[in-house]
Design a protein around this motif. Structure first.
Motif, PDB file in Angstrom:
ATOM      1  N   ALA A  34       0.813  -1.279   0.122  1.00  0.00           N
ATOM      2  CA  ALA A  34      -0.002  -0.040  -0.041  1.00  0.00           C
ATOM      3  C   ALA A  34       0.755   1.451   0.030  1.00  0.00           C
ATOM      4  O   ALA A  34       0.418   2.125  -0.578  1.00  0.00           O
ATOM      5  N   THR A  35       1.803   1.186   0.732  1.00  0.00           N
ATOM      6  CA  THR A  35       2.977   2.514   0.718  1.00  0.00           C
ATOM      7  C   THR A  35       4.001   2.537  -0.360  1.00  0.00           C
ATOM      8  O   THR A  35       4.645   3.361  -0.376  1.00  0.00           O
ATOM      9  N   ASP A  36       4.273   1.342  -0.748  1.00  0.00           N
ATOM     10  CA  ASP A  36       5.227   1.209  -1.858  1.00  0.00           C
ATOM     11  C   ASP A  36       6.591   1.463  -1.143  1.00  0.00           C
ATOM     12  O   ASP A  36       7.367   2.410  -1.648  1.00  0.00           O
ATOM     13  N   ALA A  37       6.656   0.830   0.112  1.00  0.00           N
ATOM     14  CA  ALA A  37       8.025   1.182   0.649  1.00  0.00           C
ATOM     15  C   ALA A  37       8.561  -0.172   1.587  1.00  0.00           C
ATOM     16  O   ALA A  37       7.643  -0.946   1.811  1.00  0.00           O
ATOM     17  N   ASP A  38       9.760  -0.067   1.779  1.00  0.00           N
ATOM     18  CA  ASP A  38      10.159  -1.170   2.601  1.00  0.00           C
ATOM     19  C   ASP A  38      10.138  -0.937   3.989  1.00  0.00           C
ATOM     20  O   ASP A  38      10.698   0.233   4.454  1.00  0.00           O
ATOM     21  N   LEU A  39       9.189  -1.592   4.792  1.00  0.00           N
ATOM     22  CA  LEU A  39       8.791  -1.245   6.205  1.00  0.00           C
ATOM     23  C   LEU A  39       9.361  -2.249   7.149  1.00  0.00           C
ATOM     24  O   LEU A  39       8.920  -2.197   8.368  1.00  0.00           O
TER      25      LEU A  39
END
Length: 380
Positions: A34-39
């Motif tokens: 959903a955030t298009d990020a590595d969390l």
């Protein structure tokens, strides 16, 4: 407030811990999409928040009743669950993970003190049952997340679990008196807690290895699909529930907690060596043995903490519980790092062998503890 309602409040509080423990890791894949990020950093941030929470719990518990800290921690967890479910920005998600850890640490430390106050005898039996509740809720949460993966905001409804604690305990009079702060520090009298302070990080570290990589180990050892391997996390927590409730039943049958802990961890150490030897050629057998190890080790945290609390009067338990839980949180960071530095791969024999060595130290520490079994005298 009746004793039965207090017990309900404690069990809902620890149920909320189970939801928090599993929710952030379980929701990571859909949140990253959903955030298009590595969390990935959210997991260590969660543990960092937990460490801060248990450190803050000490000053809070000597000034406020345990109920107040439990309610505060539950509110923080509820807000964090909503934040994690609704976050569309990486920074918001990570901040919510930190808040979840903070609330977790407050509830775990205060709940342990409250469990001691609610116990008529040893705190180990109540804590084993409470830790079993954590495991059950943590096992169910990933399944809920999987069902709601397509509608992540709907998962905010999981916040109703910690909010139930607030509803039960808000305005309670039981445990309403703050625990009296110690008038002075007596380091020598607290030396009896040293074996437990050393055993907690060893156990928590081994548990973190098994829980944190409960999907990675079967995925790599059996070369199965990631979606199938993810069920390893639910399997891990289900086995933890079996072990913890089994220990609670044994405690009700008057099995000595020190003997139970030493026997279970010693047997787990032997089985981990066997699993490490078999992993390369017989991975299925190794994982079956690992499942038995999880059951054996499951009650260790509640037993270690409960035995330590049994040696403290109420004033000292409030002041020291946060420090003991913090010791465990340190192990949850240090041991997995050590395993990676030595073995590089979580699904390697080294992971099992290092865990075996750490488990083998726990019975030795318990033997030392048994020779200094006198409770710490009450403060004057």
């Amino acid at each position: 407030m009746s004793a039965s309602r207090l017990r309900v409040g404690l069990f809902t509080a620890f149920g909320g811990l189970g939801v928090t423990a599993a929710f952030v890791p379980a929701v990571l894949p859909s949140a990253e999409h959903a955030t298009d990020a590595d969390l990935s950093v959210a997991v260590p941030v969660l543990f960092a928040g937990l460490l801060v929470g248990v450190l803050l719990s000490g000053p809070l518990l000597v000034r406020r009743p345990p109920r107040t800290t439990i309610v505060l921690g539950s509110l923080l967890q509820a807000a964090a669950i909503v934040g994690v479910a609704l976050a569309t920005d990486p920074g918001v998600f990570i901040a919510a993970a930190a808040l979840a850890g903070l609330g977790f640490g407050l509830v775990e430390a205060a709940g342990s003190v409250a469990a001691k106050a609610a116990s008529t005898g040893s705190a180990t039996g109540v804590l084993s049952a409470l830790m079993g509740t954590v495991a059950v809720c943590a096992a169910v949460t990933p399944l809920v997340v999987a069902l709601g993966a397509g509608a992540r905001p709907a998962l905010a409804l999981l916040a109703t679990v910690p909010l139930a604690t607030v509803a039960v305990l808000a305005g309670a009079t039981t445990l309403a008196r703050a625990t009296e702060a110690p008038a002075r520090r007596d380091a020598r009298s607290l030396l009896v807690l040293l074996p437990f302070a050393l055993a907690l990080p060893l156990y928590v570290g081994v548990e973190t290895v098994q829980s944190g990589w409960s999907a990675v180990i079967p995925e790599r050892a059996l070369e199965i699909e990631p979606a199938t391997a993810a069920l390893g996390t639910s399997a891990f927590w289900a086995l933890m529930a079996v072990g913890r409730f089994g220990a609670a039943a044994l405690r009700r049958a008057a099995v000595p907690p020190l003997g139970l802990l030493a026997t279970a961890t010693g047997a787990a150490a032997v089985l981990l060596v066997l699993a490490g030897v078999l992993l390369g050629d017989q991975p299925v057998a190794a994982l079956i043995i690992l499942a038995v190890v999880v059951v054996l080790l499951a009650p260790s945290y509640g037993l270690i903490l409960g035995l330590a609390l049994d040696r403290l009067d109420p004033a000292r338990s409030a002041a020291v519980t946060g420090a003991l839980v913090a010791c465990g949180a340190v192990g949850g960071t240090f041991v997995p790092t050590l395993v990676l530095l030595i073995g590089r791969d979580p699904a390697s024999s080294v992971t099992f062998l290092v865990s075996a060595v750490l488990c083998a130290v726990i019975p030795v520490l318990m033997l030392v503890a048994s020779r200094s079994a006198r409770p710490v005298p009450a403060l004057r």
